[in-house]
Write an enzyme that holds these catalytic residues in place. Structure first.
Site, short mmCIF file in Angstrom:
data_model
loop_
_atom_site.label_atom_id
_atom_site.label_comp_id
_atom_site.label_asym_id
_atom_site.label_seq_id
_atom_site.Cartn_x
_atom_site.Cartn_y
_atom_site.Cartn_z
N ARG A 1 0.82 -1.22 0.00
CA ARG A 1 0.00 0.00 0.00
C ARG A 1 0.85 1.27 0.00
NH1 ARG A 1 -2.59 -3.69 3.14
NH2 ARG A 1 -1.75 -2.77 5.03
N GLU B 1 2.51 -6.26 14.27
CA GLU B 1 1.55 -6.56 15.33
C GLU B 1 0.96 -7.96 15.25
OE1 GLU B 1 -0.65 -3.88 12.33
OE2 GLU B 1 1.38 -4.17 13.06
#
Length: 170
Positions: free
Chosen positions: A58, A95
């Site tokens: 992205r 994460e």
């Protein structure tokens, strides 16, 4: 224009417990896209940039737009085995797992002033890995910028020695 109105929230993606910030509505809206680009460029005012890095995947969208607006070269940083030439790599934790990023060895020359762009600053692992790659090749990091920063994850701590900018914060 409120850019946050163009970010879609998706619960439990890519896995349980993650609240994903989807930028595709922003990409679909030309006015929001232009506004976001202008905010990112304003954060670079009076900074000399030689090359822009876009981080897979992205980070490619606005990374290329930034390179075009600044009239400089664009460097894709990708996941393993996606780049066809000689690469160096850095590992990172995120994460919800760990991975590795690669850059072509000839992408940055010693002293190049580099802007690193990605869509989200979360835990900072990805950004730290890209900073390591740039520094290993002799580049100078001018700024690390993002479409959005998830401040509650304290990712900025991992890249605190660099100028960090985000168009949106959560």
């Amino acid at each position: 224009m409120a850019l946050e109105n163009h970010i879609r929230i998706i619960d439990n993606f890519p896995k349980e417990g993650i609240v994903f910030k989807d930028i595709t509505p922003l990409l679909l809206n030309p006015d929001a896209r232009k506004e976001c680009l202008n905010i990112l460029l304003e954060g670079l005012k009076d900074k000399k940039i030689d090359k822009v890095i876009g981080v897979e995947s992205r980070g490619f969208f606005f990374g290329m737009l930034l390179a075009e607006a600044l009239n400089v070269g664009f460097i894709p940083v990708r996941k393993p085995n996606k780049l066809p030439f000689t690469t160096i790599s850095a590992s990172y934790d995120l994460e919800y797992g760990s991975d590795r990023l690669e850059i072509h060895t000839d992408a940055i020359q010693k002293g190049d002033r580099v802007l690193i762009h990605d869509d989200v600053l979360a835990t900072g692992g990805t950004a730290k890995a890209v900073c390591e790659l740039v520094e290993q090749l002799g580049g100078e990091i001018v700024q690390v910028n993002f479409l959005m920063e998830l401040t509650f994850l304290n990712g900025k701590e991992k890249i605190k020695n660099h100028d960090v900018f985000a168009a949106l914060t959560y």
